[in-house]
Design a protein around this motif. Structure first.
Motif, mmCIF file in Angstrom:
data_model
loop_
_atom_site.group_PDB
_atom_site.id
_atom_site.type_symbol
_atom_site.label_atom_id
_atom_site.label_comp_id
_atom_site.label_asym_id
_atom_site.label_seq_id
_atom_site.Cartn_x
_atom_site.Cartn_y
_atom_site.Cartn_z
ATOM 1 N N LEU A 282 0.805 -1.195 -0.007
ATOM 2 C CA LEU A 282 0.124 -0.103 -0.006
ATOM 3 C C LEU A 282 0.637 1.351 -0.078
ATOM 4 C CD1 LEU A 282 -2.750 -1.007 2.396
ATOM 5 C CD2 LEU A 282 -2.950 -1.109 -0.020
ATOM 6 N N ALA A 283 1.976 1.091 0.672
ATOM 7 C CA ALA A 283 3.018 2.371 0.612
ATOM 8 C C ALA A 283 3.506 2.743 -0.696
ATOM 9 C CB ALA A 283 4.030 2.183 1.856
ATOM 10 N N ALA A 284 3.705 1.533 -1.419
ATOM 11 C CA ALA A 284 4.162 1.579 -2.684
ATOM 12 C C ALA A 284 3.163 2.232 -3.644
ATOM 13 C CB ALA A 284 4.720 0.244 -3.222
ATOM 14 N N LEU A 285 2.076 1.677 -3.380
ATOM 15 C CA LEU A 285 0.940 2.326 -4.121
ATOM 16 C C LEU A 285 0.662 3.923 -3.907
ATOM 17 C CD1 LEU A 285 -1.519 -0.463 -4.160
ATOM 18 C CD2 LEU A 285 -0.190 0.123 -6.075
ATOM 19 N N ALA A 286 0.919 4.291 -2.774
ATOM 20 C CA ALA A 286 0.886 5.578 -2.198
ATOM 21 C C ALA A 286 1.882 6.407 -2.860
ATOM 22 C CB ALA A 286 0.610 5.707 -0.777
ATOM 23 N N ILE A 287 3.034 5.884 -2.897
ATOM 24 C CA ILE A 287 4.262 6.522 -3.464
ATOM 25 C C ILE A 287 3.941 6.619 -5.157
ATOM 26 C CG2 ILE A 287 6.267 6.525 -3.873
ATOM 27 C CD1 ILE A 287 6.889 5.103 -1.094
ATOM 28 N N GLU A 288 3.396 5.556 -5.541
ATOM 29 C CA GLU A 288 3.356 5.943 -7.104
ATOM 30 C C GLU A 288 2.043 6.882 -7.358
ATOM 31 O OE1 GLU A 288 3.975 4.976 -10.967
ATOM 32 O OE2 GLU A 288 4.991 4.438 -9.171
ATOM 33 N N GLU A 289 1.219 6.805 -6.343
ATOM 34 C CA GLU A 289 0.032 7.721 -6.637
ATOM 35 C C GLU A 289 0.603 9.126 -6.501
ATOM 36 O OE1 GLU A 289 -3.741 9.309 -7.682
ATOM 37 O OE2 GLU A 289 -3.045 7.362 -7.862
ATOM 38 N N TYR B 99 2.347 14.195 -9.196
ATOM 39 C CA TYR B 99 3.454 15.181 -9.134
ATOM 40 C C TYR B 99 3.700 15.476 -10.772
ATOM 41 C CZ TYR B 99 8.277 16.867 -9.137
ATOM 42 O OH TYR B 99 9.347 17.784 -9.346
ATOM 43 N N THR B 100 3.650 14.395 -11.597
ATOM 44 C CA THR B 100 3.733 14.438 -12.897
ATOM 45 C C THR B 100 2.555 15.559 -13.561
ATOM 46 O OG1 THR B 100 4.826 12.371 -13.023
ATOM 47 C CG2 THR B 100 4.156 13.132 -15.129
ATOM 48 N N ALA B 101 1.463 15.059 -13.297
ATOM 49 C CA ALA B 101 0.360 15.665 -13.584
ATOM 50 C C ALA B 101 0.416 17.182 -13.284
ATOM 51 C CB ALA B 101 -1.015 15.503 -13.048
ATOM 52 N N ALA B 102 0.912 17.489 -12.302
ATOM 53 C CA ALA B 102 1.199 19.090 -11.771
ATOM 54 C C ALA B 102 2.336 19.445 -12.644
ATOM 55 C CB ALA B 102 1.596 19.188 -10.464
ATOM 56 N N GLU B 103 3.314 18.986 -12.846
ATOM 57 C CA GLU B 103 4.368 19.512 -13.899
ATOM 58 C C GLU B 103 3.878 19.765 -15.039
ATOM 59 O OE1 GLU B 103 7.614 16.838 -13.694
ATOM 60 O OE2 GLU B 103 8.456 17.702 -11.974
#
Length: 299
Positions: free
Chosen positions: A268-275, A280-284
């Protein structure tokens, strides 16, 4: 006679002979007869005892001694009177021979001589010489000067005493006014005293209450294990040490708080990091689109 009795030494009368002395009795009887005959009275009857005879004999001795002394003084005075009369007769004869008898003098001269005589008697001088008058007048002048000095001294002391008296009167007046003022303020002071007594009673009650609270708090501190080592200085040092620890642990606590949003599971932590990365990419990308549109609008 009473004067003579008062001058007798009592020890003489008390220490007289215990037996009768014929010579003493004869002297006493003769003396009593002479004394009472002098005033025209008879000698009263009384009992001749050793004590009375001794006392009367002592009285006779003193009386005879004083009588003898008085006779000597009287003889001397009579001798002086004779000499003065003789001198007066000689002076009178001399004055008559030179024509200065009192009958030949005028009334003014007699009055002047009488004045000189009176002044001489007043000045207590023996003759009418000018030098005697001058000496007497000088003595009177000296005594007058002394009296004036004493008078000036007394006047000075009187002025000082008068000044002290005035000051004392002024002080007495001030004290009377102060006393009257204090008497006027007595009622207010009494009311204030009643108020203070009431407050004092309340304060005494409070004192008892505070003392009881003090003992209660002391017992409580003893129960919780308070010791005298826990002083204000120790508490201040502990507070400073606590602040230092808070400063050191605050960054660690902040870091730990940032991890509270992560799930406890690794997947779940990995999924949260990926999210987060996608966000972040969408914001850029959104930022790049905004920048391109802004540049295009500018051109």
């Amino acid at each position: 006679m009473s004067d003579l009795i008062s001058t007798i030494d009592p020890s003489i009368a008390v220490d007289g002979k215990t037996g009768f002395d014929t010579s003493h009795i004869a002297e006493v009887k003769a003396w009593l007869v002479s004394q009472f005959e002098a005033v025209g009275k008879d000698v009263p009857d009384f009992e001749y005892t050793p004590r009375s005879v001794a006392h009367l004999h002592s009285l006779v001795t003193v009386s005879q001694a004083k009588t003898q002394a008085a006779g000597i003084v009287a003889a001397d005075l009579r001798q002086k009177a004779v000499e003065y009369r003789s001198q007066a007769a000689r002076i009178k004869e001399i004055l008559e021979n030179v024509g200065l008898a009192q009958e030949n003098l005028s009334t003014n001269a007699v009055a002047s001589v009488q004045v000189l005589a009176n002044v001489a008697n007043l000045l207590n001088i023996r003759d009418t010489e000018i030098s005697s008058y001058l000496v007497a007048m000088g003595d009177i002048s000296l005594r007058k000067t002394g009296v004036e000095e004493k008078r000036a001294k007394v006047q000075k002391e009187s002025r000082v005493l008068l000044d002290y008296t005035r000051k004392a009167i002024a002080r007495l007046t001030y004290l009377k006014r102060t006393l009257a003022h204090l008497e006027d303020d007595a009622a207010n002071c009494e009311a204030q005293m009643v108020h203070w007594k009431t407050n004092l009673a309340i304060m005494l009650q409070k004192e008892q209450q505070y003392i009881q609270q003090y003992y209660n708090y002391k017992a409580l501190l003893n129960r919780v294990g308070y010791t005298s080592d826990i002083s204000h200085g120790v508490l201040v040092e502990m507070a400073e040490h606590r602040e230092e620890l808070e400063k050191k642990t605050k960054p660690i606590l902040d870091t730990l708080r940032s991890y509270q949003d992560l799930p406890p599971d690794k997947a779940l932590a990995a999924l949260a990091i990926e999210e987060k990365r996608r966000q972040y990419t969408a914001a850029e990308k959104y930022l790049e689109d905004v920048l391109h549109s802004a540049l295009a609008t500018t051109e």
